[in-house]
Design a protein around this motif. Structure first.
Motif, PDB file in Angstrom:
ATOM      1  N   ALA A 165      48.669  38.243  39.921  1.00 19.47           N
ATOM      2  CA  ALA A 165      47.693  39.066  39.256  1.00 19.47           C
ATOM      3  C   ALA A 165      47.769  38.545  37.471  1.00 19.47           C
ATOM      4  O   ALA A 165      46.924  39.300  36.515  1.00 19.47           O
ATOM      5  N   GLY A 187      41.602  38.264  41.106  1.00 19.93           N
ATOM      6  CA  GLY A 187      41.870  38.774  40.974  1.00 19.93           C
ATOM      7  C   GLY A 187      41.966  40.584  41.220  1.00 19.93           C
ATOM      8  O   GLY A 187      42.926  41.811  41.704  1.00 19.93           O
ATOM      9  N   LEU A 188      41.114  40.828  42.922  1.00 21.51           N
ATOM     10  CA  LEU A 188      41.518  41.822  43.584  1.00 21.51           C
ATOM     11  C   LEU A 188      42.993  41.277  44.544  1.00 21.51           C
ATOM     12  O   LEU A 188      42.248  40.048  45.750  1.00 21.51           O
ATOM     13  N   LEU A 223      36.639  45.671  36.210  1.00 26.64           N
ATOM     14  CA  LEU A 223      37.506  44.802  35.978  1.00 26.64           C
ATOM     15  C   LEU A 223      37.004  44.200  34.829  1.00 26.64           C
ATOM     16  O   LEU A 223      37.881  43.476  33.586  1.00 26.64           O
ATOM     17  N   ARG A 260      40.968  35.366  32.629  1.00 32.78           N
ATOM     18  CA  ARG A 260      39.615  36.752  32.496  1.00 32.78           C
ATOM     19  C   ARG A 260      39.962  37.007  31.179  1.00 32.78           C
ATOM     20  O   ARG A 260      38.275  37.087  30.330  1.00 32.78           O
ATOM     21  N   ALA A 320      45.319  35.785  36.605  1.00 31.61           N
ATOM     22  CA  ALA A 320      44.063  36.651  37.035  1.00 31.61           C
ATOM     23  C   ALA A 320      43.271  36.357  35.449  1.00 31.61           C
ATOM     24  O   ALA A 320      42.703  36.838  35.280  1.00 31.61           O
ATOM     25  N   ASP A 321      44.453  37.728  34.796  1.00 37.09           N
ATOM     26  CA  ASP A 321      44.259  38.395  33.603  1.00 37.09           C
ATOM     27  C   ASP A 321      43.999  37.091  32.922  1.00 37.09           C
ATOM     28  O   ASP A 321      43.513  37.370  31.851  1.00 37.09           O
ATOM     29  N   SER A 328      43.195  46.020  35.400  1.00 35.55           N
ATOM     30  CA  SER A 328      42.998  44.804  35.198  1.00 35.55           C
ATOM     31  C   SER A 328      43.710  44.491  36.735  1.00 35.55           C
ATOM     32  O   SER A 328      44.670  45.336  37.385  1.00 35.55           O
ATOM     33  N   SER A 329      43.788  42.772  36.560  1.00 36.23           N
ATOM     34  CA  SER A 329      44.124  42.705  38.741  1.00 36.23           C
ATOM     35  C   SER A 329      45.784  43.801  38.077  1.00 36.23           C
ATOM     36  O   SER A 329      46.176  43.643  39.399  1.00 36.23           O
ATOM     37  N   ARG A 330      46.851  43.476  37.434  1.00 38.22           N
ATOM     38  CA  ARG A 330      48.207  43.332  37.637  1.00 38.22           C
ATOM     39  C   ARG A 330      48.528  45.575  37.466  1.00 38.22           C
ATOM     40  O   ARG A 330      48.768  45.447  38.168  1.00 38.22           O
ATOM     41  N   GLN A 353      36.683  33.015  34.690  1.00 38.73           N
ATOM     42  CA  GLN A 353      37.155  33.475  35.858  1.00 38.73           C
ATOM     43  C   GLN A 353      36.728  32.235  37.410  1.00 38.73           C
ATOM     44  O   GLN A 353      36.076  31.935  36.799  1.00 38.73           O
TER      45      GLN A 353
END
Length: 460
Positions: free
Chosen positions: A65, A83-84, A24, A72, A68-69, A30-32, A77
């Protein structure tokens, strides 16, 4: 068990938490994308779907997600772990959701006003709590069976549905199928380590009391602890670090470089063991010895005394009976009969008798600490037998026998107030584990030992 080859449903995200976080940070994923991988598993794999309760929300996971992206991408962050996606056992409060603990009895509870204290630091760190996972009702069994909802099954057995191990059954299956990167569970007598061993994962039970249990439905306050199921020792260590509320930066456990001396009891932990489990376990012992780890095989009379006294079963029954007394009295038919039967046994333990049990337990803990002088940890099979078919456990006597064997070795760490890792022994797809157990408060040193053992196993 009729088979032990690795099943087609076994396909976790291979890197786990720590390595995926590095990807990441480098922009390699990506988190998505991670959430979509989990959602695809839940959509395409029946076992992954069965691992989650009805509280699961794909839209909610995607929204977190994407957030989070975006954060970032702007150079910010919450933490390196933001995002995990991870899963959480249906025993912990999550804000705005009902905590059912695998039971229909609690379906009408109000939604939780906030997260459990163990979960709050994970949300603050940016983990995506992708869903709640199935479990044995009130966490009271090592088999992972529950008649009240979808039933996940073992991810390593191809020819039939075998038990997933419990009580953190859905948590382990969510990780093993790739529907989460790790899972948060409880461990009262092996509930993280048993399903970890049976699904080729790593499970950790910390010293009890190290992590807050506020906002977690109890089974036995004396033995309950907050643990995890993941792909690696580092992943479990990371989650443990965060759940304790530590604000210092996390550092991965360095493999212990100093000599390691492990105690392998010559009886009790191997009694009634399956031949395949013992064969692989002994092969691994030789493998570790060849790597310079000293393994001392000798009797440990304390363990037989523990079996004879049967303290833990009595304490758990008494404490759970006290907590669930009103429901047992007014709604007995809503319990899983196998859980109800064990809880009701606690009615026979008076307050005075329970106090004596606590005193006897303190004596056993003192003896364990004395016996372990000169050793870094105790080593044993996590469980001595291969997972039986779910259908085989329909017979009450078979259920009782398998449950006893699943819990017997892991529950030592709970009774003796220690800490414990289970590492996977999935050579040739065998659903079994190797357990390392150390004394109270030795969590950090045990992580270094477990890391060295894990490195050795992965090098083979």
């Amino acid at each position: 068990m009729s088979g032990s080859a690795r099943g087609s449903s076994f396909s976790p995200i291979p890197e786990g938490l720590v390595m995926t976080a590095q990807r990441l940070a480098k922009g390699e994923t990506s988190s998505r994308a991670l959430v979509e991988q989990c959602l695809e598993k839940i959509e395409s794999c029946e076992n992954a779907r069965a691992a989650y309760t009805s509280d699961f929300s794909a839209d909610r996971a995607r929204q977190y997600a994407d957030a989070a992206d975006r954060i970032r991408a702007k150079g910010y962050q919450a933490s390196p772990w933001a995002g995990l996606p991870i899963s959480v056992k249906d025993l912990f409060d999550l804000k705005g959701q009902i905590t059912r603990a695998g039971s229909t009895l609690l379906a009408d509870r109000p939604v939780a006003p906030g997260d459990a204290e163990a979960i709050a630091p994970l949300r603050a760190a940016g983990f995506i709590l992708i869903g709640r996972t199935q479990m044995t009702e009130f966490a009271y069994s090592g088999l992972g069976l529950n008649p009240h909802g979808a039933q996940p099954w073992n991810t390593l057995v191809d020819d039939g549905r075998a038990i997933p191990g419990g009580s953190t059954s859905g948590g382990a299956v969510s990780v093993a199928t790739g529907a989460a990167l790790a899972s948060i569970g409880s461990d009262t007598g092996g509930s993280c380590r048993i399903p970890a061993a049976l699904n080729a994962l790593t499970g950790f039970k910390p010293t009890a009391g190290k992590i807050s249990r506020k906002g977690m439905i109890p089974l036995s306050p004396t033995f309950d602890s907050v643990g995890s199921v993941a792909l690696t020792v580092s992943d479990c260590h990371l989650l443990d670090h965060l759940m304790t509320g530590q604000t210092t930066d996390w550092v991965a456990p360095e493999p212990q470089s100093a000599p390691i001396r492990l105690l392998l009891p010559t009886s009790f932990v191997r009694d009634e063991a399956d031949g395949q489990v013992l064969s692989v376990f002994e092969a691994v012992m030789r493998h570790l010895e060849n790597a310079g780890i000293e393994i001392i095989r000798q009797p440990m009379p304390l363990l037989q005394d523990i079996a004879d006294l049967n303290l833990q079963a009595q304490i758990v029954a008494a404490e759970s009976y006290h907590y669930f007394h009103d429901d047992l009295l007014h709604h007995p038919e809503e319990f899983d009969p196998r859980v109800r039967e064990r809880m009701i046994l606690g009615a026979n333990t008076s307050v005075a008798a329970l106090r004596r049990l606590y005193i006897e337990r303190q004596k056993l803990c003192a003896r364990f600490n004395q016996d372990m002088l000169g050793f870094d940890a105790l080593i044993s099979p996590t469980v001595p037998v291969l997972p039986p078919m779910i259908s085989a456990c329909d017979d009450p006597q078979a259920y009782a026998r398998y449950n006893r064997l699943m819990l017997r070795n892991p529950s030592l760490a709970n009774l003796l107030d220690g800490c414990s890792y289970s590492l996977p022994l999935h050579w040739k797809g065998l659903p079994a584990g190797m357990m390392l157990t150390a004394c109270h408060g030795q969590d950090a040193s045990l992580a270094r030992i477990a890391q060295r053992c894990e490195n050795r196993l992965k090098s083979s």
